[in-house]
Write an enzyme that holds these catalytic residues in place. Structure first.
Site, short mmCIF file in Angstrom:
data_model
loop_
_atom_site.label_atom_id
_atom_site.label_comp_id
_atom_site.label_asym_id
_atom_site.label_seq_id
_atom_site.Cartn_x
_atom_site.Cartn_y
_atom_site.Cartn_z
N LYS A 67 -54.96 -16.82 -49.31
CA LYS A 67 -55.44 -18.19 -49.53
C LYS A 67 -54.66 -19.23 -48.73
CE LYS A 67 -57.14 -17.26 -54.19
NZ LYS A 67 -57.11 -17.66 -55.60
N ALA A 133 -51.14 -19.51 -57.96
CA ALA A 133 -52.13 -19.74 -59.02
C ALA A 133 -51.90 -21.11 -59.68
CB ALA A 133 -52.05 -18.62 -60.06
P1 ATR Z 1 -49.58 -16.17 -57.79
O1 ATR Z 1 -50.36 -16.41 -56.54
O2 ATR Z 1 -50.17 -15.17 -58.73
O3 ATR Z 1 -49.20 -17.44 -58.49
P2 ATR Z 1 -46.92 -16.07 -56.74
O4 ATR Z 1 -47.23 -17.21 -55.84
O5 ATR Z 1 -46.11 -14.92 -56.23
O6 ATR Z 1 -48.24 -15.43 -57.31
O7 ATR Z 1 -46.22 -16.68 -58.04
C1 ATR Z 1 -45.86 -15.88 -59.12
C2 ATR Z 1 -45.43 -16.78 -60.27
O8 ATR Z 1 -45.21 -15.98 -61.43
C3 ATR Z 1 -44.15 -17.51 -60.01
O9 ATR Z 1 -44.19 -18.75 -60.68
C4 ATR Z 1 -43.11 -16.56 -60.64
O10 ATR Z 1 -41.91 -17.18 -61.02
P3 ATR Z 1 -40.73 -17.37 -59.89
O11 ATR Z 1 -41.13 -18.56 -59.08
O12 ATR Z 1 -39.51 -17.59 -60.69
O13 ATR Z 1 -40.71 -16.09 -59.10
C5 ATR Z 1 -43.86 -16.15 -61.87
N1 ATR Z 1 -43.42 -14.87 -62.47
C6 ATR Z 1 -43.58 -13.63 -61.97
N2 ATR Z 1 -43.11 -12.71 -62.83
C7 ATR Z 1 -42.62 -13.38 -63.92
C8 ATR Z 1 -42.01 -12.98 -65.15
N3 ATR Z 1 -41.79 -11.71 -65.45
N4 ATR Z 1 -41.67 -13.97 -66.03
C9 ATR Z 1 -41.90 -15.27 -65.73
N5 ATR Z 1 -42.48 -15.70 -64.59
C10 ATR Z 1 -42.83 -14.77 -63.69
#
Ligand code: ATR
Length: 273
Positions: A67, A133
């Site tokens: 995206k 997202a």
């Molecule tokens: P997406 O496009 O699905 O949003 P992304 O841009 O990689 O994927 O973002 C993932 C989000 O999920 C981030 O906000 C991440 O937090 P960080 O910025 O601290 O990495 C969050 N996230 C992923 N795994 C998590 C977990 N186990 N607990 C809390 N937040 C999580």
């Protein structure tokens, strides 16, 4: 007659429901079109997009992980795509240029406000996550004039960056997940990727107002981990991202064809109802 060509591009792509949804919309509205899946190649995504449009493609949906690359590639952008810094819908313009839009946030807002009759104006909303997202939905949520939109992320600095970009001091706040103790919300939206590991961000007890709602942007055939968390909190409603998925598709369909499909029968079909 040549059918107008549309497709979704992503990687992985085989499980995408977009062809099913758009084919149902086309049948319902009598629009003559084909809609296929394209497995995106990280090494040549941009060439794949150009060749699709050179071969009479009319529109593309773009999904994970492309995206942001689609946002860079588009010649012009709609407001939603500019604020999300991501494009999920590309349209061929009459002059041959590519226009980018992002229908994810509108899809979420329409699912909440139209399908579920939930007013967002004046609400206290907690948005968990600050990745792709969350970026896609934050602007359209804010446009509903909530009393508060709190962005909370595991990495607090990313929530801060997103809040600063939204630039609505007073109405938009940010914090780390560990700073939520003692706060309460009417609506909690999960835009983290934690659910991919069947995990839920750790949230303090009592964070959801009695009767408050829970919405997981993720969608699965079984209740997601976050939906199950909401049920444990006795949320007034626990929704997953199925309605948003169909609504964002309907918005893309509308941008491409100028016709708004009826989403209810398609949501019912996908939820097995
Ligand atoms: P997406 O496009 O699905 O949003 P992304 O841009 O990689 O994927 O973002 C993932 C989000 O999920 C981030 O906000 C991440 O937090 P960080 O910025 O601290 O990495 C969050 N996230 C992923 N795994 C998590 C977990 N186990 N607990 C809390 N937040 C999580």
């Amino acid at each position: 007659m040549m059918l107008a060509r549309y497709a979704v591009i992503g990687n992985p792509i085989e499980h995408s429901k977009s062809p099913l949804i758009h084919t149902a919309f086309a049948r319902q509205t009598g629009e003559q079109l084909s809609y296929t899946r394209i497995l995106g190649d990280p090494l040549r995504f941009e060439q794949q997009v150009s060749s699709f449009f050179q071969q009479d493609g009319q529109g593309l949906n773009v999904t994970v992980p492309f995206k942001e690359r689609a946002w860079r590639l588009a010649d012009s952008l709609g407001e939603s795509a500019r604020s999300a810094q991501a494009v999920n819908t590309l349209l061929a313009m009459p002059d041959g240029s590519l226009h980018g839009e992002n229908t994810d946030g509108v899809g979420l807002v329409r699912d909440l406000t139209i399908n579920h009759n939930r007013r967002l104006g004046g609400s206290r909303i907690l948005l968990l996550g600050a990745g792709g997202a969350a970026k896609g939905v934050a602007g359209p949520l804010l446009a509903q004039a909530p009393a508060l939109l709190l962005l909370a992320n595991r990495t607090a600095s990313k929530a801060q960056q997103l809040a600063q970009r939204l630039d609505h001091p007073g109405r938009v706040e940010w914090c780390g997940l560990e700073d939520l103790e003692g706060r309460t919300f009417d609506l909690i939206i999960n835009a983290t990727a934690a659910g991919l590991d069947a995990a839920v961000p750790a949230l303090p007890e009592g964070i959801l107002e009695p009767g408050g709602w829970v919405y997981d942007l993720m969608y699965a055939s079984q209740p997601t981990a976050f939906v199950r968390w909401g049920e444990k909190q006795q949320a007034g409603q626990c929704l997953d991202g199925l309605g948003m998925l169909v609504e964002q598709a309907a918005e893309s369909f509308f941008l491409w064809r100028g016709v708004r499909p009826d989403t209810a029968p398609v949501i019912a079909m996908l939820s097995g109802g």
